[in-house]
Design an enzyme around this catalytic site. Structure first.
Site, PDB file in Angstrom:
ATOM      1  CB  CYS A  74     -33.129  70.477  39.613  1.00  0.00           C
ATOM      2  SG  CYS A  74     -31.517  70.252  39.678  1.00  0.00           S
ATOM      3  CB  CYS A 184     -31.881  62.716  41.826  1.00  0.00           C
ATOM      4  SG  CYS A 184     -31.174  64.057  39.957  1.00  0.00           S
TER       5      CYS A 184
HETATM    6  N1  DGL Z   1     -31.624  66.209  37.999  1.00  0.00           N
HETATM    7  C1  DGL Z   1     -31.060  67.035  39.380  1.00  0.00           C
HETATM    8  C2  DGL Z   1     -31.651  66.596  40.552  1.00  0.00           C
HETATM    9  O1  DGL Z   1     -33.110  66.772  40.579  1.00  0.00           O
HETATM   10  C3  DGL Z   1     -29.922  66.474  38.771  1.00  0.00           C
HETATM   11  C4  DGL Z   1     -28.745  66.993  40.017  1.00  0.00           C
HETATM   12  C5  DGL Z   1     -26.793  66.520  39.026  1.00  0.00           C
HETATM   13  O2  DGL Z   1     -27.159  67.560  38.006  1.00  0.00           O
HETATM   14  O3  DGL Z   1     -26.596  66.067  39.922  1.00  0.00           O
HETATM   15  O4  DGL Z   1     -30.815  67.164  41.639  1.00  0.00           O
END
Ligand code: DGL
Length: 263
Positions: A74, A184
């Site tokens: 993440c 993301c």
């Molecule tokens: N997959 C997360 C990232 O890479 C998402 C973040 C979120 O939950 O806003 O930032």
């Protein structure tokens, strides 16, 4: 830590599966445990202290599962919490951040776009990293508002998401970017739509493959690679909706285990 112990991964939800699939492609022999913290998604609108608190909670769970290394799958958690995690826990961590370096080095128009969460784009970590390139390229940063929430709800090609992507890429196209960096881990699921919206010469990049290579290197250097494992397991735990996770991981359905868990 023994090599048979699993690789742990966590994300605010289903997005980190785009990292898991690269890990699995490169190291299919490795046991893996993935935590989808969907109950608390999105992380991107939360203050840094909360992102840190949630990340610590996930790491403690993965350590309780005897993981040998943890991939913070993440960008938002990495850019807000990785320094704290490394200080607090002795286990090796692999972090994920928007791969602006290769895009900046390869850009011919000297303009690149970055689509990421508010939490990532406002983090000190990201701003420090992007400063290294702002002398040579213009970086057009756009917050992907609502995208994570929609993907968490299973919407990856709805009219709503198509319209949002058109809106978010418009300033990038107007600036003549030749690279769009997906900052993301949820966003690679949107690549087919982005491909339709962006001019064909624009490259769409994310960090999945590089992260898998880096993980393999760290495991090898620490003598923790598990190439002899003949019956690896791939476990996914979600504290949210298992149906979305199942549909995104459909192509692996005969070999993975998905369950709901309170964490
Ligand atoms: N997959 C997360 C990232 O890479 C998402 C973040 C979120 O939950 O806003 O930032």
């Amino acid at each position: 830590m023994k090599s048979q112990h699993p690789i742990g991964l966590f994300d605010s939800g289903v997005g980190g599966t785009t990292i898991w699939s690269e890990i699995h492609k490169l190291m299919p022999y490795e046991n893996t445990i993935y935590l989808a913290d969907s109950k608390y998604a999105p992380y991107g609108n939360r203050p840094a202290e909360e992102i840190i608190r949630l990340s610590i909670k996930n790491v403690e769970k993965l350590i309780a599962f005897d993981c040998k290394i943890i991939i913070v799958a993440c960008n938002t958690a990495t850019t807000n919490a990785i320094e704290v995690l490394r200080e607090k826990f002795s286990i090796p961590f692999i972090g994920i951040e928007p791969p602006i370096k290769p895009a900046a080095l390869q850009s011919k128009t000297k303009r690149i776009g970055v689509l990421a969460t508010k939490g990532t784009l406002s983090s000190t970590h990201f701003n420090k990293a992007s400063k290294n390139y702002t002398n040579t390229v213009d970086i057009i940063e756009v917050i992907g508002k609502q995208l994570v929430t929609l993907i968490e709800a299973g919407e990856i090609d709805s009219p709503k998401i198509i319209n949002l992507l058109k809106e978010y890429t418009a300033p990038m196209i107007a600036a003549n970017v030749d690279h769009v960096v997906l900052g993301c881990t949820h966003y690679p699921y949107l690549t087919p739509i982005l491909r339709q919206i962006l001019p064909s010469h624009v490259q769409i990049t994310h960090s999945g493959e590089a992260v898998a290579r880096q993980t393999k290197k760290v495991l090898t250097d620490n003598k923790m690679l598990d190439e002899k494992n003949e019956k690896p397991f791939y476990r996914f735990h979600t504290n949210g909706n298992a149906r979305i996770l199942k549909s995104l991981l459909q192509e692996y359905s005969d070999k993975i285990e998905i369950s709901t868990l309170d964490f």
